[in-house]
Design a protein around this motif. Sequence first.
Motif, PDB file in Angstrom:
ATOM      1  N   GLY A  35      29.788  35.214  48.232  1.00  0.00           N
ATOM      2  CA  GLY A  35      30.318  34.357  47.230  1.00  0.00           C
ATOM      3  C   GLY A  35      31.267  33.211  47.620  1.00  0.00           C
ATOM      4  O   GLY A  35      31.617  33.463  48.759  1.00  0.00           O
ATOM      5  N   TRP A  36      31.373  32.373  46.637  1.00  0.00           N
ATOM      6  CA  TRP A  36      32.414  31.475  46.715  1.00  0.00           C
ATOM      7  C   TRP A  36      33.667  31.796  45.563  1.00  0.00           C
ATOM      8  O   TRP A  36      33.489  32.100  44.428  1.00  0.00           O
ATOM      9  CB  TRP A  36      31.826  30.021  46.387  1.00  0.00           C
ATOM     10  CG  TRP A  36      30.881  29.538  47.572  1.00  0.00           C
ATOM     11  CD1 TRP A  36      29.674  29.728  47.545  1.00  0.00           C
ATOM     12  CD2 TRP A  36      31.338  28.958  48.768  1.00  0.00           C
ATOM     13  NE1 TRP A  36      28.955  29.234  48.688  1.00  0.00           N
ATOM     14  CE2 TRP A  36      30.241  28.907  49.278  1.00  0.00           C
ATOM     15  CE3 TRP A  36      32.676  28.857  49.364  1.00  0.00           C
ATOM     16  CZ2 TRP A  36      30.024  28.208  50.567  1.00  0.00           C
ATOM     17  CZ3 TRP A  36      32.391  28.120  50.609  1.00  0.00           C
ATOM     18  CH2 TRP A  36      31.653  28.074  51.346  1.00  0.00           C
ATOM     19  N   ARG A  45      43.524  32.512  42.750  1.00  0.00           N
ATOM     20  CA  ARG A  45      42.017  32.195  43.512  1.00  0.00           C
ATOM     21  C   ARG A  45      41.249  32.925  42.432  1.00  0.00           C
ATOM     22  O   ARG A  45      41.646  33.977  41.851  1.00  0.00           O
ATOM     23  CB  ARG A  45      42.136  33.103  45.003  1.00  0.00           C
ATOM     24  CG  ARG A  45      40.790  32.921  45.397  1.00  0.00           C
ATOM     25  CD  ARG A  45      40.847  33.494  46.851  1.00  0.00           C
ATOM     26  NE  ARG A  45      41.660  32.755  47.747  1.00  0.00           N
ATOM     27  CZ  ARG A  45      41.884  33.153  49.291  1.00  0.00           C
ATOM     28  NH1 ARG A  45      41.039  33.932  49.648  1.00  0.00           N
ATOM     29  NH2 ARG A  45      42.681  32.501  49.651  1.00  0.00           N
ATOM     30  N   GLU A  46      40.022  32.219  42.103  1.00  0.00           N
ATOM     31  CA  GLU A  46      39.141  32.618  41.112  1.00  0.00           C
ATOM     32  C   GLU A  46      37.662  32.793  41.786  1.00  0.00           C
ATOM     33  O   GLU A  46      37.275  31.877  42.529  1.00  0.00           O
ATOM     34  CB  GLU A  46      39.083  31.705  39.866  1.00  0.00           C
ATOM     35  CG  GLU A  46      38.855  30.464  39.987  1.00  0.00           C
ATOM     36  CD  GLU A  46      39.015  29.685  38.859  1.00  0.00           C
ATOM     37  OE1 GLU A  46      39.610  29.977  37.913  1.00  0.00           O
ATOM     38  OE2 GLU A  46      38.395  28.388  38.836  1.00  0.00           O
ATOM     39  N   LEU A  47      36.957  33.532  41.181  1.00  0.00           N
ATOM     40  CA  LEU A  47      35.537  33.714  41.587  1.00  0.00           C
ATOM     41  C   LEU A  47      34.648  32.713  40.966  1.00  0.00           C
ATOM     42  O   LEU A  47      34.930  32.315  39.789  1.00  0.00           O
ATOM     43  CB  LEU A  47      35.115  34.987  41.050  1.00  0.00           C
ATOM     44  CG  LEU A  47      33.588  35.392  41.328  1.00  0.00           C
ATOM     45  CD1 LEU A  47      33.338  35.389  42.906  1.00  0.00           C
ATOM     46  CD2 LEU A  47      33.239  36.499  40.745  1.00  0.00           C
ATOM     47  N   VAL A  48      34.024  32.109  41.807  1.00  0.00           N
ATOM     48  CA  VAL A  48      33.041  30.988  41.320  1.00  0.00           C
ATOM     49  C   VAL A  48      31.503  31.207  41.187  1.00  0.00           C
ATOM     50  O   VAL A  48      31.010  31.060  40.022  1.00  0.00           O
ATOM     51  CB  VAL A  48      33.278  29.590  42.137  1.00  0.00           C
ATOM     52  CG1 VAL A  48      32.119  28.565  41.820  1.00  0.00           C
ATOM     53  CG2 VAL A  48      34.532  29.137  42.396  1.00  0.00           C
ATOM     54  N   ALA A  49      31.004  32.074  42.308  1.00  0.00           N
ATOM     55  CA  ALA A  49      29.872  32.362  42.216  1.00  0.00           C
ATOM     56  C   ALA A  49      29.416  33.452  43.177  1.00  0.00           C
ATOM     57  O   ALA A  49      29.952  33.464  44.157  1.00  0.00           O
ATOM     58  CB  ALA A  49      28.650  31.118  42.209  1.00  0.00           C
ATOM     59  N   ALA A  58      25.116  34.967  40.374  1.00  0.00           N
ATOM     60  CA  ALA A  58      26.068  35.173  39.199  1.00  0.00           C
ATOM     61  C   ALA A  58      27.144  34.046  39.175  1.00  0.00           C
ATOM     62  O   ALA A  58      27.376  33.718  40.258  1.00  0.00           O
ATOM     63  CB  ALA A  58      26.639  36.315  39.352  1.00  0.00           C
ATOM     64  N   TYR A  59      27.575  33.651  37.994  1.00  0.00           N
ATOM     65  CA  TYR A  59      28.328  32.460  38.047  1.00  0.00           C
ATOM     66  C   TYR A  59      29.235  32.593  36.948  1.00  0.00           C
ATOM     67  O   TYR A  59      29.231  33.249  35.893  1.00  0.00           O
ATOM     68  CB  TYR A  59      27.467  31.100  37.451  1.00  0.00           C
ATOM     69  CG  TYR A  59      26.463  30.800  38.277  1.00  0.00           C
ATOM     70  CD1 TYR A  59      25.049  31.338  38.194  1.00  0.00           C
ATOM     71  CD2 TYR A  59      26.737  30.006  39.401  1.00  0.00           C
ATOM     72  CE1 TYR A  59      23.915  31.016  38.972  1.00  0.00           C
ATOM     73  CE2 TYR A  59      25.188  29.520  40.526  1.00  0.00           C
ATOM     74  CZ  TYR A  59      24.023  30.173  39.850  1.00  0.00           C
ATOM     75  OH  TYR A  59      23.157  29.728  40.830  1.00  0.00           O
ATOM     76  N   ARG A  60      30.578  32.174  37.184  1.00  0.00           N
ATOM     77  CA  ARG A  60      31.593  31.824  35.950  1.00  0.00           C
ATOM     78  C   ARG A  60      31.097  31.055  35.095  1.00  0.00           C
ATOM     79  O   ARG A  60      30.442  30.001  35.394  1.00  0.00           O
ATOM     80  CB  ARG A  60      33.144  31.688  36.715  1.00  0.00           C
ATOM     81  CG  ARG A  60      33.075  30.192  37.215  1.00  0.00           C
ATOM     82  CD  ARG A  60      34.598  29.862  37.599  1.00  0.00           C
ATOM     83  NE  ARG A  60      35.546  30.261  36.689  1.00  0.00           N
ATOM     84  CZ  ARG A  60      36.499  31.221  36.724  1.00  0.00           C
ATOM     85  NH1 ARG A  60      36.572  31.997  37.765  1.00  0.00           N
ATOM     86  NH2 ARG A  60      37.358  31.104  35.739  1.00  0.00           N
ATOM     87  N   ASP A  61      31.465  31.104  33.848  1.00  0.00           N
ATOM     88  CA  ASP A  61      31.174  30.506  32.622  1.00  0.00           C
ATOM     89  C   ASP A  61      31.253  28.922  33.018  1.00  0.00           C
ATOM     90  O   ASP A  61      30.492  28.149  32.504  1.00  0.00           O
ATOM     91  CB  ASP A  61      31.705  30.670  31.524  1.00  0.00           C
ATOM     92  CG  ASP A  61      31.210  31.978  30.962  1.00  0.00           C
ATOM     93  OD1 ASP A  61      31.962  32.679  30.249  1.00  0.00           O
ATOM     94  OD2 ASP A  61      30.272  32.624  31.545  1.00  0.00           O
ATOM     95  N   SER A  62      32.195  28.556  33.461  1.00  0.00           N
ATOM     96  CA  SER A  62      32.641  27.233  33.464  1.00  0.00           C
ATOM     97  C   SER A  62      31.675  26.228  34.437  1.00  0.00           C
ATOM     98  O   SER A  62      31.753  24.870  34.474  1.00  0.00           O
ATOM     99  CB  SER A  62      34.146  26.669  34.032  1.00  0.00           C
ATOM    100  OG  SER A  62      34.378  27.461  35.384  1.00  0.00           O
ATOM    101  N   VAL A  63      30.993  26.939  35.240  1.00  0.00           N
ATOM    102  CA  VAL A  63      29.970  26.430  36.449  1.00  0.00           C
ATOM    103  C   VAL A  63      28.733  26.573  36.042  1.00  0.00           C
ATOM    104  O   VAL A  63      27.736  25.772  36.835  1.00  0.00           O
ATOM    105  CB  VAL A  63      30.559  26.666  37.778  1.00  0.00           C
ATOM    106  CG1 VAL A  63      31.768  26.349  38.066  1.00  0.00           C
ATOM    107  CG2 VAL A  63      29.999  28.191  38.053  1.00  0.00           C
ATOM    108  N   LYS A  64      28.487  27.234  34.880  1.00  0.00           N
ATOM    109  CA  LYS A  64      27.200  27.550  34.742  1.00  0.00           C
ATOM    110  C   LYS A  64      26.099  26.367  34.437  1.00  0.00           C
ATOM    111  O   LYS A  64      26.697  25.496  33.762  1.00  0.00           O
ATOM    112  CB  LYS A  64      26.794  28.546  33.678  1.00  0.00           C
ATOM    113  CG  LYS A  64      27.038  30.159  33.951  1.00  0.00           C
ATOM    114  CD  LYS A  64      27.002  30.994  32.788  1.00  0.00           C
ATOM    115  CE  LYS A  64      27.300  32.374  33.328  1.00  0.00           C
ATOM    116  NZ  LYS A  64      27.386  33.349  32.412  1.00  0.00           N
TER     117      LYS A  64
END
Length: 117
Positions: A35-36, A45-49, A58-64
Amino acid sequence: QVQLVESGGGSVQAGEFLTLSCSASGSIDRFNIMGWYRQAPGKQRELVATVTSVGAPAYRDSVKGRFTISREKGSNTMTMRMNNLKAEDTGVYYCNFRSIDSPQDYWGQGTQITVST
């Protein structure tokens, strides 16, 4: 041990795209997740995908709808295409690898992405 090599990143204008890649090598279990994550200045630090070893994303909502993470089944290389980049996507992006059966996290060195408006 797992070694991660990242490539991609850079500086772009809002609305443009970038592609990140990360390749894992070393002692790699068959079932794993890559993942990134990203970290903006002054933020956690936050999970992106993420993408599993069978290619499930799987994606965080802001990048979907803007980011696409991909990985061929059984491959240890993942790619993330980032379209329509926004200023809030700016940060250092880190590749992450973890085995399904182990709590050990492995991290890449990080690559900077800067999106200007």
